[in-house]
Scaffold this active site. Sequence first.
Site, PDB file in Angstrom:
ATOM      1  N   TYR A  26       4.379  -4.573  17.996  1.00  0.00           N
ATOM      2  CA  TYR A  26       5.628  -4.463  17.252  1.00  0.00           C
ATOM      3  C   TYR A  26       6.780  -5.248  17.850  1.00  0.00           C
ATOM      4  CZ  TYR A  26       3.009  -0.759  14.985  1.00  0.00           C
ATOM      5  OH  TYR A  26       2.044  -0.057  14.304  1.00  0.00           O
ATOM      6  N   ALA A  80       3.176   4.903   8.561  1.00  0.00           N
ATOM      7  CA  ALA A  80       1.896   5.580   8.319  1.00  0.00           C
ATOM      8  C   ALA A  80       1.814   6.206   6.929  1.00  0.00           C
ATOM      9  CB  ALA A  80       1.651   6.636   9.385  1.00  0.00           C
ATOM     10  N   ASP A  90       4.657   8.515  -6.052  1.00  0.00           N
ATOM     11  CA  ASP A  90       5.223   9.122  -7.253  1.00  0.00           C
ATOM     12  C   ASP A  90       6.749   9.026  -7.264  1.00  0.00           C
ATOM     13  OD1 ASP A  90       2.679   9.748  -8.123  1.00  0.00           O
ATOM     14  OD2 ASP A  90       2.800  11.868  -7.569  1.00  0.00           O
ATOM     15  N   GLU A 101       7.846  -3.622  -0.428  1.00  0.00           N
ATOM     16  CA  GLU A 101       7.195  -2.998   0.722  1.00  0.00           C
ATOM     17  C   GLU A 101       7.247  -3.960   1.905  1.00  0.00           C
ATOM     18  OE1 GLU A 101       2.690  -1.484   1.927  1.00  0.00           O
ATOM     19  OE2 GLU A 101       3.139  -1.973  -0.159  1.00  0.00           O
ATOM     20  N   THR A 105       3.971  -5.740  11.142  1.00  0.00           N
ATOM     21  CA  THR A 105       2.704  -6.394  11.450  1.00  0.00           C
ATOM     22  C   THR A 105       1.969  -6.712  10.156  1.00  0.00           C
ATOM     23  OG1 THR A 105       1.443  -4.336  11.564  1.00  0.00           O
ATOM     24  CG2 THR A 105       2.497  -5.103  13.620  1.00  0.00           C
ATOM     25  N   ARG A 110      -5.299  -5.556  10.620  1.00  0.00           N
ATOM     26  CA  ARG A 110      -5.419  -4.421  11.545  1.00  0.00           C
ATOM     27  C   ARG A 110      -6.578  -3.515  11.137  1.00  0.00           C
ATOM     28  NH1 ARG A 110       0.099  -1.906  12.945  1.00  0.00           N
ATOM     29  NH2 ARG A 110      -1.271  -0.888  14.451  1.00  0.00           N
ATOM     30  N   ARG A 114      -5.606   0.834   7.443  1.00  0.00           N
ATOM     31  CA  ARG A 114      -4.272   0.310   7.136  1.00  0.00           C
ATOM     32  C   ARG A 114      -4.289  -0.686   5.975  1.00  0.00           C
ATOM     33  NH1 ARG A 114      -0.923   1.964  11.377  1.00  0.00           N
ATOM     34  NH2 ARG A 114      -2.030   2.296  13.330  1.00  0.00           N
TER      35      ARG A 114
END
Length: 150
Positions: A26, A80, A90, A101, A105, A110, A114
């Site tokens: 990160y 997560a 929703d 979004e 990373t 990954r 994910r």
Amino acid sequence: MAALSLVAVLNGPNLNMLGLRQPHLYGAATLDDVEQLCAETAESLGLAIDFRQTNGEGELVNWVQECRGRAAGIIINAAAYTHTSVALLDALLATELPVIEVHLTNIHAREAFRHHSYVSKAARGVICGFGPRSYALALIAMADLLEDTR
């Protein structure tokens, strides 16, 4: 003077640990650094931002719901919850706002778990893998989306 378009920049769990948590993945930037980059980018684009972080799924869902009628768009790093939260999906769909979004990373490079994103089902686009610059790129994309709807 016209009011600036408000973009909610929402962050999920563990992003408050940026700079400490797995810096090999990160980076060294803190969440405060990311917020500063977002503020500077938004200002240059004529946007206002509401930058928030929570570790709670319910709180994140509430913040998304509050965007309806208040914000012009949502940039979200659900962390997560990206991979687990139908409730968040929703809520994003219910806002009827443009959603972008964001991930620091490249989630597709990954672990396999994910690779699936519930958030993507509500998003106009996904920007990942560019560290904190992912947020700046998302703000540029959001400015373009909002300009197209004027």
